[in-house]
Design a protein around this motif. Structure first.
Motif, short mmCIF file in Angstrom:
data_model
loop_
_atom_site.label_atom_id
_atom_site.label_comp_id
_atom_site.label_asym_id
_atom_site.label_seq_id
_atom_site.Cartn_x
_atom_site.Cartn_y
_atom_site.Cartn_z
N ASP A 174 39.12 33.67 32.57
CA ASP A 174 39.54 31.22 32.70
C ASP A 174 37.91 30.97 33.74
O ASP A 174 37.88 30.29 33.54
N GLU A 175 37.51 31.97 34.22
CA GLU A 175 36.42 31.47 35.02
C GLU A 175 35.82 31.57 34.36
O GLU A 175 34.16 31.76 35.45
N GLY A 176 35.61 33.11 33.65
CA GLY A 176 33.83 33.46 32.94
C GLY A 176 33.20 31.92 32.33
O GLY A 176 33.78 30.87 31.96
N ARG A 177 32.20 32.11 32.63
CA ARG A 177 31.19 30.95 31.64
C ARG A 177 30.76 31.08 30.81
O ARG A 177 30.69 32.19 30.10
N VAL A 178 30.65 29.84 29.71
CA VAL A 178 30.47 29.60 28.21
C VAL A 178 29.30 28.69 28.38
O VAL A 178 29.86 27.02 29.18
N LEU A 179 28.44 28.73 26.98
CA LEU A 179 27.58 26.89 26.99
C LEU A 179 28.87 26.66 25.26
O LEU A 179 29.04 26.95 24.40
N GLY A 180 29.33 25.46 25.75
CA GLY A 180 30.15 25.01 24.54
C GLY A 180 29.24 23.67 24.14
O GLY A 180 28.10 23.19 24.04
N VAL A 181 29.75 23.79 22.10
CA VAL A 181 29.30 22.87 22.31
C VAL A 181 30.19 21.89 20.96
O VAL A 181 30.72 23.08 20.64
N TYR A 182 30.01 21.06 20.70
CA TYR A 182 30.93 19.86 20.15
C TYR A 182 30.14 19.79 19.47
O TYR A 182 29.30 18.55 19.66
N HIS A 183 29.98 19.76 17.82
CA HIS A 183 29.44 19.27 17.00
C HIS A 183 29.71 19.09 15.65
O HIS A 183 30.10 19.38 15.50
N ASN A 184 29.69 17.89 14.90
CA ASN A 184 30.07 17.95 13.39
C ASN A 184 32.12 17.92 13.67
O ASN A 184 32.15 18.34 13.04
N ASP A 185 32.32 17.64 14.58
CA ASP A 185 34.34 17.95 14.90
C ASP A 185 33.80 19.37 15.08
O ASP A 185 35.46 20.20 14.88
N ILE A 186 33.07 20.34 15.08
CA ILE A 186 33.45 21.70 15.61
C ILE A 186 32.84 21.27 17.11
O ILE A 186 31.84 20.92 17.39
N ALA A 187 34.02 22.52 17.40
CA ALA A 187 34.07 23.48 18.77
C ALA A 187 33.48 24.52 18.40
O ALA A 187 34.54 25.38 18.28
N LYS A 188 32.13 24.68 19.38
CA LYS A 188 32.25 26.44 19.70
C LYS A 188 31.47 27.15 20.74
O LYS A 188 31.08 26.09 21.91
N ASN A 202 21.13 31.71 16.00
CA ASN A 202 20.75 30.71 14.51
C ASN A 202 22.48 30.25 14.38
O ASN A 202 22.56 31.62 13.50
N ASP A 203 22.86 29.32 14.16
CA ASP A 203 24.42 29.09 13.52
C ASP A 203 24.52 27.67 12.53
O ASP A 203 23.22 27.17 12.88
N PHE A 204 25.29 27.73 12.06
CA PHE A 204 25.56 26.45 11.47
C PHE A 204 26.50 25.88 12.23
O PHE A 204 27.55 26.51 12.29
N PHE A 205 27.10 24.55 12.20
CA PHE A 205 27.82 23.93 12.33
C PHE A 205 28.23 22.69 10.69
O PHE A 205 27.18 21.22 10.84
N GLY A 206 29.05 23.35 10.04
CA GLY A 206 29.61 22.60 8.59
C GLY A 206 28.07 22.93 8.68
O GLY A 206 27.37 24.45 8.33
N ASP A 207 26.77 22.03 7.95
CA ASP A 207 26.02 22.40 7.04
C ASP A 207 25.01 21.98 7.57
O ASP A 207 23.07 22.23 7.04
N GLN A 208 24.91 21.40 8.82
CA GLN A 208 24.41 21.65 10.07
C GLN A 208 23.22 22.78 10.19
O GLN A 208 24.33 23.32 11.31
N PRO A 209 22.35 23.46 10.28
CA PRO A 209 21.83 24.26 11.06
C PRO A 209 21.36 23.81 11.88
O PRO A 209 20.63 22.97 13.02
#
Length: 308
Positions: A66-80, A94-101
């Motif tokens: 739980d205390e581990g750190r992450v870099l969170g990204v919420y974009h195009n209704d997608i959370a990673k 190098n990733d994609f959020f939907g069709d967006q690189p």
């Protein structure tokens, strides 16, 4: 004899100039940052391998504490969520959020995690780790033109893309517990990266607590510990730092601020040691949580929030 010495001297001069204008195979002529301030980080180009085919798992399958750190990204209704222990070893996804690189970047030396849209002039760019640093910050390079890009500047500093800007995507450098509370359906970057690494080990143990830097920077300021975490914000080309230690002095987790004529709401989470900025329209603004020394090195004219 004199002609031979002159020819040799001229050859050595040309060789020296050529070497000075190239590092790790990257052409540096025309750089918009001082070439002499580019540092060799140690590993060769791609010695820190980017993750180019990321795999993800469901939140309930991860073993992150739980205390581990992450870099969170919420974009195009997608959370990673991108666990920092993985980013420490790869620095670029190098990733994609939907069709967006999108490229997700992290510099362990600056504590800075930033995501960028990688569509530039209608073409997708993919990035690798150059092995070079500027102000102790990772220099990315795009594989299409081999231009070097400064992470904290979000800008190409050499090559055909010189001067081009990358569009920042909002990120959250926070705890796993906090991120999954906000985004219970989040995906998580898998340790199945295609590389053999022990992600339980921290190659930078003790660095965040030390006042020492591995590499010199162009500007310094001792108002805060060099590794004090600050949330950096840019509006209309102006910059402001919100030190978490200053935000922690408030009795409230929300602070209203006015910067560049805009009403900004700062939300600080003392448990997760994270912060975010919300604009007048209610949208999360792109910010970067990073070490004070790094933010100041790039933006010595930065405004600084101080609790009254």
């Amino acid at each position: 004899m004199k002609a031979t010495l002159f020819t040799l001297s001229l050859f050595l001069l040309v060789l020296y100039y050529s070497c000075a204008q190239q590092k790790k195979g990257f052409e540096l002529s025309g750089s918009n940052i001082p070439v002499e301030e580019l540092k060799d980080g140690g590993p060769p180009r791609d010695g820190i391998p980017s993750i180019d085919s990321p795999k993800f798992i469901q939140a309930e399958k991860t073993k992150i504490a739980d205390e581990g750190r992450v870099l969170g990204v919420y974009h195009n209704d997608i959370a990673k969520a991108y666990p920092i222990p993985i980013l420490n070893f790869h620095e670029i996804v190098n990733d994609f959020f939907g069709d967006q690189p999108i490229v997700v970047t992290f510099c362990p030396l600056c504590g800075s995690g930033i995501a960028f849209d990688t569509m530039i002039d209608g073409e997708r760019k993919t990035f690798g780790v150059s092995g070079l640093l500027y102000n102790s910050d990772v220099l990315l390079y795009d594989r299409q033109t081999e231009s070097l890009w400064s992470q904290l500047m979000g800008e190409a500093v050499t090559g055909p893309m010189n001067g081009k800007k990358l569009e920042m995507i909002p990120t959250s450098n926070t705890t796993w517990e906090h991120w999954k509370e906000m985004h219970p359906n989040t995906l998580v970057l898998s340790e199945d990266t295609g590389f053999t690494r022990d992600y339980t080990k921290n190659p930078y143990t003790g660095y965040a607590q030390s006042t020492k830097l591995y590499f010199e920077v162009s500007e310094k300021d001792n108002r805060f510990h060099p590794k004090e975490m600050v949330m950096g914000l840019e509006i209309n080309g102006k910059h402001k730092a919100y030190p978490l230690s200053e935000l922690a002095k408030s009795n409230s987790t929300e602070t209203k601020d006015n910067f560049q004529g805009k009403e900004i709401l700062i939300r600080y989470n003392p448990k997760s040691k994270s912060a975010e900025a919300v604009g007048p329209d209610g949208k999360i603004l792109p910010t970067v949580l990073n070490f004070w020394f790094a933010w100041y090195a790039f933006y010595p004219d930065t405004a600084v929030y101080e609790h009254e």
